[in-house]
Design a protein around this motif. Structure first.
Motif, PDB file in Angstrom:
ATOM      1  N   GLU A 269      -3.389   2.708  16.520  1.00 13.83           N
ATOM      2  CA  GLU A 269      -3.868   1.371  16.162  1.00 13.83           C
ATOM      3  C   GLU A 269      -3.558   1.094  14.687  1.00 13.83           C
ATOM      4  N   GLY A 270      -2.519   1.714  14.191  1.00 13.45           N
ATOM      5  CA  GLY A 270      -2.220   1.642  12.761  1.00 13.45           C
ATOM      6  C   GLY A 270      -1.356   0.448  12.381  1.00 13.45           C
TER       7      GLY A 270
ATOM      8  N   LEU B 109       2.085  -4.290  13.230  1.00 11.04           N
ATOM      9  CA  LEU B 109       3.194  -5.168  12.869  1.00 11.04           C
ATOM     10  C   LEU B 109       4.095  -5.420  14.067  1.00 11.04           C
ATOM     11  N   ILE B 110       4.364  -4.347  14.818  1.00  8.50           N
ATOM     12  CA  ILE B 110       5.236  -4.494  15.987  1.00  8.50           C
ATOM     13  C   ILE B 110       4.606  -5.468  16.983  1.00  8.50           C
ATOM     14  N   ARG B 111       3.295  -5.340  17.203  1.00  8.55           N
ATOM     15  CA  ARG B 111       2.630  -6.229  18.175  1.00  8.55           C
ATOM     16  C   ARG B 111       2.573  -7.670  17.667  1.00  8.55           C
ATOM     17  N   LEU B 112       2.576  -7.816  16.354  1.00  8.51           N
ATOM     18  CA  LEU B 112       2.589  -9.150  15.761  1.00  8.51           C
ATOM     19  C   LEU B 112       3.885  -9.866  16.124  1.00  8.51           C
ATOM     20  N   VAL B 113       4.962  -9.092  16.129  1.00 13.36           N
ATOM     21  CA  VAL B 113       6.278  -9.661  16.428  1.00 13.36           C
ATOM     22  C   VAL B 113       6.465  -9.771  17.934  1.00 13.36           C
ATOM     23  N   ALA B 114       6.138  -8.687  18.635  1.00 11.75           N
ATOM     24  CA  ALA B 114       6.316  -8.646  20.089  1.00 11.75           C
ATOM     25  C   ALA B 114       5.003  -8.196  20.726  1.00 11.75           C
TER      26      ALA B 114
ATOM     27  N   GLY C  49       4.599  -0.200  21.421  1.00 11.18           N
ATOM     28  CA  GLY C  49       4.535   0.447  20.106  1.00 11.18           C
ATOM     29  C   GLY C  49       4.847   1.928  20.213  1.00 11.18           C
ATOM     30  N   PHE C  50       4.719   2.630  19.101  1.00 11.87           N
ATOM     31  CA  PHE C  50       5.057   4.053  19.074  1.00 11.87           C
ATOM     32  C   PHE C  50       3.797   4.893  18.968  1.00 11.87           C
ATOM     33  N   ASP C  51       3.850   6.019  19.613  1.00 10.00           N
ATOM     34  CA  ASP C  51       2.760   6.968  19.441  1.00 10.00           C
ATOM     35  C   ASP C  51       3.287   8.116  18.602  1.00 10.00           C
ATOM     36  N   LEU C  52       3.305   7.900  17.275  1.00 11.86           N
ATOM     37  CA  LEU C  52       4.003   8.840  16.403  1.00 11.86           C
ATOM     38  C   LEU C  52       3.097   9.951  15.884  1.00 11.86           C
TER      39      LEU C  52
END
Lengths: 367, 288
Positions: free
Chosen positions: B133-134, B139-144, B149-152
């Motif tokens: 949830e970082g 940012l990625i969810r803001l765009v798409a 997203g990534f689970d890094l």
């Protein structure tokens, strides 16, 4: 003589400073041209414009008939010898000299032969495996020269290449450069602030001052017929005297110069219609002899005769530097040759007679 | 042999001046290393006390495939980190080194500013960026909005990101040093001799800045092999590296002799790397 380098109306602006101002210059094929001027006059910028390290703000650069204005340095048929030599410290002498050939993808065998030939040309045989830091200043200079010449450039650009050498080595390299240039027939454009160097080597000299070419001519023309006050002052020594017309006829102009000395100048040399001008008098053109010795009287052709007192005498070996003051108070610097240890010896305080050929006076229009 | 410095400064005074330095070295370098080496040949009893005998058992265990694999993994991570640091750091160092003089110091300062914050806090900052949830996923969810997203976090990728982040300045600084020393006339000379930008880079700039790359590699690779804080925080100890294993032997497993042996082998590796790079650096520095 075909034109090898042709600058047309070139201006180079750095910010608000014009390093080069509307210069047009043609350098002939096989010519040794020197750009002479004090530091900051724009001579190095002119060279960098030819090399391609700078692009002109206005104007075009042509080399060998081809417009190279927009070509980067690595696509131009010129090579440069840098002031600092700029030898690659991680490469040997042979690798340094062969660098340009490797970039041109010359075959290895041919490349090696050409490197050997270039090193022999500058008398550096047998030093192939050395690194630049193992060489003397003079040897590095030769490597830099060989590295540029091995590429067989149409024009060799030299940026004050001798300034780091001591006086004796510099003299030797001047003659050697001139010999190489004659032998190879390559066009040389040489930058220097040393007027003696320029006079020694050049076919023609361009005097650069404040981004402009003040005068372009042979060494003789530059020295004997300087066109401007700057040219007269910068090349060689000169007594610069303000001259004012006293009277004139169709053959001669009689003028009075700074300090009150009166001189006669050929009509043709005087700027038409001018009442004032500047006279440049080379110190060695004044013939000096003791009053008491009429046998050593000046040549008959001399039209200016005057008497003076020696104020100062400085012995310089081959010559004596004298400061003389005329009866009216004109102070002149004069050089006499010490032809014989038993000849005339001048001392401060002596009264002498002086002779000066009218044609040896150079008249520069007043600014 | 009588040498000049002896006459100028009496020998005892030279030694006196060196005493604090020598004391420091003996106390904090020589003694701990000696203790480490001695322990590495000892054994431990059931409650973890060090028993002073002579045994090569610990060294035999170091070369157990399990540990060799961890060693290899550590070297791999450190190597990858070093390579990324060179690739990312070189352009930065080059730009700073070739920038105009008045800009260089400002740019270097910008590089230093993050280091004024504690290293651990900066690593935690990366956790808030990389966690599910970082910031990154936000940012990625803001765009798409539909992207997963990534689970890094707690992956090898996170560990490498952490390592690169931590060591990048140590790569940039030495490279900057050699770029700054590089004579611009050499680059011009290469251009003049017909080398295009790529050839200039490969045949002049790279060879002449190699000492900087070697020094940077030393400063990044060696500490990266032994790093344990980042692997703990960003890798969640799921991918133990040799630093974690050593730390564990001392603090958790209480097997000091084995930890000491691991440390000794590790130190040998350091010394070897250092020696190789120093030779490389010396050879390249030679002409300058």
């Amino acid at each position: 003589m075909a034109t090898m380098v042709h600058l047309r109306g070139v201006t180079k602006r750095f910010g608000t400073f014009d390093a080069v101002r509307d210069v047009s210059l043609e350098v002939g094929a096989g010519e040794f041209l020197t750009l002479l001027g004090p530091s900051g006059c724009g001579k190095t910028t002119l060279l960098r414009l030819m090399a391609g390290f700078e692009a002109p703000t206005v104007g075009t650069v042509e080399i060998g008939g081809q417009d190279v204005t927009r070509l980067p340095p690595y696509r131009r048929p010129v090579n440069q010898v840098f002031q600092s030599y700029a030898l690659f410290p991680h490469l040997t002498v042979a690798e340094n000299v062969g660098f340009g050939l490797r970039m041109q993808r010359v075959a290895a065998a041919e490349g090696q032969a050409r490197v050997r030939e270039a090193l022999a040309l500058v008398s550096l045989d047998g030093l192939d495996a050395r690194r630049p830091h193992q060489l003397s200043g003079g040897q590095r200079q030769r490597v830099a020269l060989a590295r540029a010449l091995v590429c067989r450039p149409k024009v060799l650009l030299l940026d004050e290449p001798l300034s780091a050498l001591d006086a004796k080595l510099r003299r030797a390299m001047q003659l050697e450069l001139k010999r190489l240039q004659r032998q190879l027939g390559i066009t040389f454009v040489f930058v220097t602030h040393d007027q003696e160097e320029a006079l020694t080597m050049s076919d023609r000299i361009a005097i650069v001052h404040e981004g402009r070419i003040e005068q372009l001519g042979t060494a003789h023309e530059i020295y004997h017929r300087p066109a401007t006050r700057f040219a007269a002052d910068f090349v060689g020594q000169a007594n610069l005297l303000e001259a004012r017309v006293l009277l004139q006829d169709e053959a001669q102009v009689r003028v009075s110069v700074t300090g009150g000395l009166e001189l006669t100048v050929p009509r043709a040399a005087w700027p038409a219609g001018a009442m004032k001008a500047l006279i440049a008098m080379r110190p060695e053109k004044v013939h000096v002899s003791r009053l008491a010795n009429p046998a050593a009287a000046p040549a008959a052709a001399a039209t200016n005769l005057f008497e003076a007192r020696i104020e100062e005498e400085i012995f310089q070996g081959a010559t004596d530097q004298l400061v003389i003051v005329t009866a009216t108070g004109t102070r002149l610097s004069v050089v006499v040759a010490n032809e014989s240890a038993y000849g005339e010896i001048f001392h401060a305080g002596d009264h002498v007679s002086c002779a000066l050929h009218a044609d040896d006076l150079v008249v520069v229009p007043a600014e | 042999m009588k040498s000049a410095p002896d006459r100028r400064t009496p020998r005892w005074r030279a030694w006196l001046l060196l005493t604090p330095m020598i004391a420091w070295l003996v106390l904090f370098v020589v003694a701990p290393t000696a203790i480490l080496l001695v322990y590495s040949f000892c054994e431990r009893d059931e409650v973890g006390r060090v028993v002073f005998t002579f045994s090569l058992e610990n060294y035999r265990r170091v070369f157990d495939p399990i540990y060799l694999r961890i060693f290899a993994r550590s070297v791999g991570y450190a190597g990858l980190t070093t390579v990324i640091c060179i690739l990312a750091g070189y352009p930065v160092a080059y730009c700073i080194g070739r920038a105009r003089e008045e800009w260089r110091h400002r740019l270097l300062l910008l590089l230093m500013v993050p280091c004024w914050t504690s290293f651990l806090i900066r690593t935690y900052a990366w956790i808030t960026i990389l966690k599910e949830e970082g910031l990154l996923n936000g940012l990625i969810r803001l765009v798409a909005p539909t992207a997963t997203g990534f689970d890094l976090m707690y992956t090898p990728t996170a560990v490498v990101i952490g390592l690169v982040y931590a060591y990048l300045p140590f790569m940039i600084l030495p490279i900057y040093g050699s770029v700054e020393k590089l004579d611009g006339a050499l680059i011009e000379a290469a251009h003049d001799l017909g080398a295009g930008p790529l050839r200039v880079f490969s045949s002049v700039i790279i060879p002449l800045t190699l000492p900087g790359i070697a020094a940077g590699t030393l400063l990044v690779f060696v500490p990266a092999v032994g790093m344990f804080a980042i692997t703990d925080l960003m890798g969640g100890a799921r991918v133990p590296l040799i630093g974690n294993v050593i730390q564990n032997q001392f603090l958790v497993a209480r097997d000091w002799p084995f930890g000491a042996a691991l440390g000794a082998v590790f130190m040998g590796l350091f010394a070897l790397t250092y020696w190789i790079l120093l030779r490389l650096g010396a050879r390249e520095e030679d002409p300058a």
